[in-house]
Scaffold this active site. Structure first.
Site, short mmCIF file in Angstrom:
data_model
loop_
_atom_site.label_atom_id
_atom_site.label_comp_id
_atom_site.label_asym_id
_atom_site.label_seq_id
_atom_site.Cartn_x
_atom_site.Cartn_y
_atom_site.Cartn_z
CG ASP A 82 91.43 -4.14 122.14
OD1 ASP A 82 90.24 -4.27 122.44
OD2 ASP A 82 92.19 -3.34 122.70
CG HIS A 83 90.75 -1.00 118.91
ND1 HIS A 83 89.97 0.13 119.09
CD2 HIS A 83 91.54 -1.07 120.00
CE1 HIS A 83 90.30 0.71 120.24
NE2 HIS A 83 91.24 -0.01 120.83
CG HIS A 208 90.37 0.66 125.12
ND1 HIS A 208 90.67 0.05 123.93
CD2 HIS A 208 89.36 -0.06 125.68
CE1 HIS A 208 89.87 -1.00 123.76
NE2 HIS A 208 89.07 -1.08 124.80
N GLY A 209 93.88 2.64 127.05
CA GLY A 209 94.84 3.72 127.27
C GLY A 209 95.22 3.86 128.74
ZN LIG Z 1 92.12 0.48 122.63
#
Ligand SMILES: [Zn+2]
Length: 408
Positions: A82-83, A208-209
């Site tokens: 991720d990211h 996300h989050g």
């Molecule tokens: Zn994220």
């Protein structure tokens, strides 16, 4: 070995109106807890490795453990990076064991985001790996200061549609009001915006989050096409509360006393989320719909001619160095026969992340240069074969053998 293709998994989730959880793995307790939670309710699950967290742990070690955990799990599992912010980071993640990558270019201009996402998609798809792109900024990791206020961070449907068309990403992370981390403020969800994005974008949507959402809010997101929810901050808080209470109850306890019950606590929260998001009891349907994830062993056995032992050694050292850098290659072994009289004296064993790497590896300029300049001129007598590798962890294989003996 239920390590499965992440694209198949999320397409199934979108088509059947539920969301798979992607839980950040930062320690063995998280890994064990997340798998326990998914297994307890027979849900597919994603083990999430987040690049900005790599400063806290050894990703090579922990992803290797995740691969072992995924392979022996009875529920379908995918492993995600991720990211990632550049192709090199994505290639490293693929080498270490992930089968999905996210490129986070949300802080870039639309044109630059498209350009860099396409570069990652090109490399990852040539390795059979799914790619998540993002449009709009989810607060927490990206540079919000560069945008003009909160509404400027939300994803616009027409931009989302253009972005998916131009980049060919497999999943899309959207910003509709959630944020990374735990905030005292309630998320300002724009559900109407999400519904519009979902109508014009035909790939699974990612949030996300997920930690700041109520159960009712996350159900609203799933109803509007969200097929994956990233969830970590709440797990982290629950785990740290458990550790604090262990320390309070047994102030002189050692390390094991401190970690007592942590993975079980994580497992219960993971199970609760997966039930809310509708993923429970989906494991069998996903296993039927999703391609199993099998690596490929590229094997070459050969003899050298017109070259000294030292030159052969130099050639193998060069090959180990160069071939390990080719995207989709997970491991390079060079070997020498143990017995004098064996028909072939040398071998290469190159492990590919996926069968797609067979073609992209063959045509990769670094591989071609090595083969033409170093390998083929001296190794005229050779055999090359690609095998699909299906393996069971040693313990599982031993169990199979035991039952076979009993039955026999
Ligand atoms: Zn994220």
């Amino acid at each position: 070995m239920p390590l499965v293709n992440m694209r198949d998994m999320l397409v199934h989730a979108r088509g059947n109106h539920y969301a798979v959880g992607a839980f950040d793995i930062v320690s063995l307790d998280l890994l064990r807890g997340v798998l326990k939670g998914a297994e307890a309710c027979r849900a597919p699950v994603i083990l999430n490795f987040v690049v900005p967290q790599f400063k806290y742990y050894d990703v090579e070690m922990l992803m290797a453990a995740a691969v072992v955990g995924a392979k022996r799990s009875p529920v379908p599992v995918a492993i995600h990076l991720d990211h990632a912010t550049d192709p090199d980071g994505a290639v490293r993640g693929i080498r270490l064991g992930c089968n999905g990558v996210m490129f986070d270019g949300s802080h870039l201009s639309f044109e630059e985001n498209v350009k860099r996402t396409r570069a990652i998609v090109e490399v990852a798809h040539a390795c059979g790996i799914s790619v998540e792109g993002g449009i709009g900024i989810v607060s927490g990791y990206a540079r919000e200061a560069e945008t003009d206020g909160v509404q400027g961070m939300y994803t616009w449907p027409d931009e989302a549609q253009q972005y998916v068309r131009q980049t060919k990403v497999d999943f899309l992370a959207v910003s509709i009001g959630t944020g990374h981390g735990l905030s005292a403020e309630r998320p300002q969800l724009n559900l109407e915006r999400l519904a519009r994005i979902s109508r014009v974008v035909d790939v699974p949507l990612v949030i996300h989050g997920g930690s700041g959402l109520s159960d009712a809010e996350s159900k609203c997101l799933v109803d509007r096409g969200v097929a994956r929810i990233n969830y970590y901050s709440s797990l982290s808080l629950i785990a740290s509360r458990r550790i604090r209470s262990n320390s309070f109850e047994d102030p002189n306890g050692g390390y094991m006393a401190l970690l007592q019950g942590v993975s079980e606590t994580i497992g219960r929260e993971v199970e609760r989320c997966l039930r809310v998001w509708g993923a429970a009891q989906r494991a069998d349907a996903v296993l039927a719909a999703a391609a199993p994830w099998n690596e490929v062993e590229h094997l070459i056995i050969y003899n050298v001619e017109g070259t000294t032992e030292q030159q052969a050694e130099a050639m193998m050292a060069q090959g180990r160095r160069v071939l390990a850098q080719v995207p989709g290659v997970r491991r390079v072994f060079s070997g020498r026969a143990m017995r004098e009289g064996d028909r072939y004296r040398y071998c290469w064993l190159v492990r590919f992340a996926h069968s797609k790497v067979i073609d992209s590896y063959r045509d990769h300029p670094e591989h071609m240069a090595f083969a033409d300049e170093w390998f083929r001129p001296c190794a005229t007598d050779r055999i090359s074969i690609d095998y699909q590798a299906v393996s069971a962890p040693v313990e599982e294989a031993a169990l199979e053998e035991d039952s076979a003996v009993k039955e026999g």
